[in-house]
Structures are given as structure tokens and as C-alpha cells.
Design a protein around this motif. Structure first.
Motif, PDB file in Angstrom:
ATOM      1  N   MET A  88       0.843  -1.185   0.000  1.00 47.49           N
ATOM      2  CA  MET A  88       0.000   0.000   0.000  1.00 47.49           C
ATOM      3  C   MET A  88       0.884   1.242   0.000  1.00 47.49           C
ATOM      4  SD  MET A  88      -3.070   0.621   2.558  1.00 47.49           S
ATOM      5  CE  MET A  88      -3.531   2.203   3.102  1.00 47.49           C
ATOM      6  N   THR A  89       0.571   2.213  -0.847  1.00 47.00           N
ATOM      7  CA  THR A  89       1.357   3.435  -0.952  1.00 47.00           C
ATOM      8  C   THR A  89       0.863   4.474   0.038  1.00 47.00           C
ATOM      9  OG1 THR A  89       1.075   3.019  -3.308  1.00 47.00           O
ATOM     10  CG2 THR A  89       2.420   4.864  -2.700  1.00 47.00           C
ATOM     11  N   GLN A  90       1.821   5.153   0.659  1.00 46.71           N
ATOM     12  CA  GLN A  90       1.478   6.197   1.618  1.00 46.71           C
ATOM     13  C   GLN A  90       1.051   7.451   0.860  1.00 46.71           C
ATOM     14  OE1 GLN A  90       4.726   7.344   4.121  1.00 46.71           O
ATOM     15  NE2 GLN A  90       3.364   7.982   5.764  1.00 46.71           N
ATOM     16  N   ALA A  91      -0.046   8.082   1.283  1.00 50.83           N
ATOM     17  CA  ALA A  91      -0.525   9.297   0.634  1.00 50.83           C
ATOM     18  C   ALA A  91       0.450  10.438   0.882  1.00 50.83           C
ATOM     19  CB  ALA A  91      -1.903   9.665   1.179  1.00 50.83           C
ATOM     20  N   ALA A  92       0.609  11.275  -0.137  1.00 47.46           N
ATOM     21  CA  ALA A  92       1.478  12.447  -0.012  1.00 47.46           C
ATOM     22  C   ALA A  92       0.849  13.448   0.949  1.00 47.46           C
ATOM     23  CB  ALA A  92       1.689  13.090  -1.371  1.00 47.46           C
ATOM     24  N   VAL A  93       1.674  13.979   1.840  1.00 49.98           N
ATOM     25  CA  VAL A  93       1.224  14.962   2.821  1.00 49.98           C
ATOM     26  C   VAL A  93       2.003  16.242   2.584  1.00 49.98           C
ATOM     27  CG1 VAL A  93       1.094  15.502   5.282  1.00 49.98           C
ATOM     28  CG2 VAL A  93       0.749  13.154   4.510  1.00 49.98           C
ATOM     29  N   SER A  94       1.294  17.352   2.420  1.00 49.13           N
ATOM     30  CA  SER A  94       1.942  18.632   2.185  1.00 49.13           C
ATOM     31  C   SER A  94       2.760  19.053   3.401  1.00 49.13           C
ATOM     32  CB  SER A  94       0.908  19.707   1.875  1.00 49.13           C
ATOM     33  OG  SER A  94       1.529  20.980   1.781  1.00 49.13           O
ATOM     34  N   LEU A  95       3.996  19.461   3.127  1.00 51.57           N
ATOM     35  CA  LEU A  95       4.853  20.000   4.180  1.00 51.57           C
ATOM     36  C   LEU A  95       4.267  21.296   4.747  1.00 51.57           C
ATOM     37  CD1 LEU A  95       7.598  19.661   5.635  1.00 51.57           C
ATOM     38  CD2 LEU A  95       8.601  21.043   3.830  1.00 51.57           C
ATOM     39  N   ARG A  96       3.567  22.056   3.891  1.00 51.29           N
ATOM     40  CA  ARG A  96       2.945  23.331   4.289  1.00 51.29           C
ATOM     41  C   ARG A  96       1.496  23.380   3.797  1.00 51.29           C
ATOM     42  NH1 ARG A  96       5.718  28.164   4.964  1.00 51.29           N
ATOM     43  NH2 ARG A  96       3.636  28.792   5.591  1.00 51.29           N
ATOM     44  N   PRO A  97       0.566  22.695   4.471  1.00 53.90           N
ATOM     45  CA  PRO A  97      -0.825  22.665   4.004  1.00 53.90           C
ATOM     46  C   PRO A  97      -1.504  24.038   3.972  1.00 53.90           C
ATOM     47  CG  PRO A  97      -0.630  21.644   6.163  1.00 53.90           C
ATOM     48  CD  PRO A  97       0.767  21.941   5.689  1.00 53.90           C
ATOM     49  N   ASP A  98      -0.928  25.029   4.668  1.00 56.32           N
ATOM     50  CA  ASP A  98      -1.504  26.371   4.652  1.00 56.32           C
ATOM     51  C   ASP A  98      -1.224  27.106   3.341  1.00 56.32           C
ATOM     52  OD1 ASP A  98       1.215  26.300   5.474  1.00 56.32           O
ATOM     53  OD2 ASP A  98       1.071  28.324   6.291  1.00 56.32           O
ATOM     54  N   VAL A  99      -0.231  26.626   2.568  1.00 58.04           N
ATOM     55  CA  VAL A  99       0.099  27.289   1.300  1.00 58.04           C
ATOM     56  C   VAL A  99       0.086  26.350   0.103  1.00 58.04           C
ATOM     57  CG1 VAL A  99       1.500  29.074   2.407  1.00 58.04           C
ATOM     58  CG2 VAL A  99       2.611  27.037   1.522  1.00 58.04           C
ATOM     59  N   PHE A 100       0.016  25.020   0.346  1.00 59.06           N
ATOM     60  CA  PHE A 100       0.146  24.057  -0.745  1.00 59.06           C
ATOM     61  C   PHE A 100      -0.680  22.814  -0.462  1.00 59.06           C
ATOM     62  CE2 PHE A 100       2.776  20.395  -2.338  1.00 59.06           C
ATOM     63  CZ  PHE A 100       2.469  20.554  -3.676  1.00 59.06           C
ATOM     64  N   THR A 101      -1.570  22.486  -1.396  1.00 61.43           N
ATOM     65  CA  THR A 101      -2.313  21.230  -1.311  1.00 61.43           C
ATOM     66  C   THR A 101      -1.771  20.298  -2.389  1.00 61.43           C
ATOM     67  OG1 THR A 101      -4.074  22.015  -2.774  1.00 61.43           O
ATOM     68  CG2 THR A 101      -4.380  22.361  -0.412  1.00 61.43           C
ATOM     69  N   THR A 102      -1.958  18.997  -2.192  1.00 60.85           N
ATOM     70  CA  THR A 102      -1.263  18.037  -3.049  1.00 60.85           C
ATOM     71  C   THR A 102      -2.089  17.380  -4.146  1.00 60.85           C
ATOM     72  OG1 THR A 102      -1.675  16.242  -1.476  1.00 60.85           O
ATOM     73  CG2 THR A 102       0.383  17.480  -1.235  1.00 60.85           C
ATOM     74  N   ASP A 103      -3.390  17.345  -4.059  1.00 58.19           N
ATOM     75  CA  ASP A 103      -4.160  16.572  -5.038  1.00 58.19           C
ATOM     76  C   ASP A 103      -5.315  17.376  -5.620  1.00 58.19           C
ATOM     77  OD1 ASP A 103      -4.902  14.399  -6.568  1.00 58.19           O
ATOM     78  OD2 ASP A 103      -6.115  13.501  -4.984  1.00 58.19           O
ATOM     79  N   PRO A 104      -5.093  18.035  -6.750  1.00 59.25           N
ATOM     80  CA  PRO A 104      -3.849  18.193  -7.498  1.00 59.25           C
ATOM     81  C   PRO A 104      -2.962  19.245  -6.829  1.00 59.25           C
ATOM     82  CG  PRO A 104      -5.540  19.479  -8.567  1.00 59.25           C
ATOM     83  CD  PRO A 104      -6.202  18.763  -7.401  1.00 59.25           C
TER      84      PRO A 104
END
Length: 132
Positions: free
Chosen positions: A1-17
Motif C-alpha cells: 500500500m502506498t502512503q498518501a502524499a502529505v503537504s509539508l505546508r498545508p496552509d500554502v500548498f495542497t497536493t491533489d492536485p
């Protein structure tokens, strides 16, 4: 199972997309990145967040050849203009050989693993449009 990507800075960057978030002033319509609580243009309270364009072009850059241990060199650090939003972002840029980077080159927002995190954390990065 692959680990979901987690943003280092969710306040400025979301990952999907991969998406950068800016503050947006409802008074003067200025966008600012990173987001700010006070509009840098008119001083109004600025608590709205809006997504920025994923497409930009290199305004200026430097090739980094020395870095702290654990960070592979050389890499490109650039100011990227997002003309659609009238915003300039400083970011790492991948997809170019360091000696082949050029001002005005088209880039697209992406994500890359944080070099030494090992926990699925990702950071934003711009990539050469051809390499996206």
C-alpha cells in the motif's frame, strides 16, 4: 500500500492536485503568496484564500551548488512568475539541467518528496513544462 502524499505546508500548498494557495484582498483584489492576514497593497484584513495558476515562467534563477548535508546539489532555485495571477513565487525548479535553465522558460507546478523526511511529506516545486 502506498502512503498518501502529505503537504509539508498545508496552509500554502495542497497536493491533489498540486495547488498553491494565496491570500486575496476583497478590497483591492491583490493576491499575495505566501498568504498574508493583512493585504500588502492596501492594508485591509485579507483572510480569503484562492488557488493560484499552475503555469508560470522563470523570472530569475540561481544554481545552488552548496547546501546542507542531506540536500542533493546542484539544484535550481528560481523566482517564478504566475502571469495569470500577477504573483511571483520563489521555488525549487526541477526538470532542467542546471546549465540549461533560461529566463522565460515555461514551468508547471508539481510536488516532490522532501529530501530527508521519509514520512511521505512533499513540497511544492515547479518543473520544466516539457518534463511535466
Amino acid at each position: 500500500m502506498t502512503q498518501a502524499a502529505v503537504s509539508l505546508r498545508p496552509d500554502v500548498f495542497t497536493t491533489d492536485p498540486p495547488t498553491l494557495l494565496a491570500s486575496w484582498c476583497t478590497g483591492c483584489r491583490t493576491k499575495a503568496f505566501p498568504p498574508r492576514d493583512i493585504c500588502p497593497s492596501c492594508g485591509s484584513i485579507s483572510d480569503d484564500r484562492v488557488p493560484l495558476s499552475r503555469h508560470g515562467e522563470i523570472y530569475s534563477y540561481a544554481v545552488v551548488r552548496q547546501a546542507p548535508s542531506g540536500l542533493a546539489t546542484p539544484y535550481v532555485l528560481a523566482y517564478v512568475d504566475l502571469p495569470e495571477d500577477e504573483v511571483r513565487v520563489m521555488s525549487r525548479v526541477d526538470g532542467f539541467e542546471p546549465d540549461a535553465v533560461r529566463i522565460g522558460a515555461a514551468v508547471r507546478l508539481g510536488a516532490r518528496p522532501v529530501d530527508d523526511a521519509g514520512d511521505g511529506s512533499v513540497m511544492f516545486v515547479f518543473r520544466a513544462e516539457e518534463a511535466s
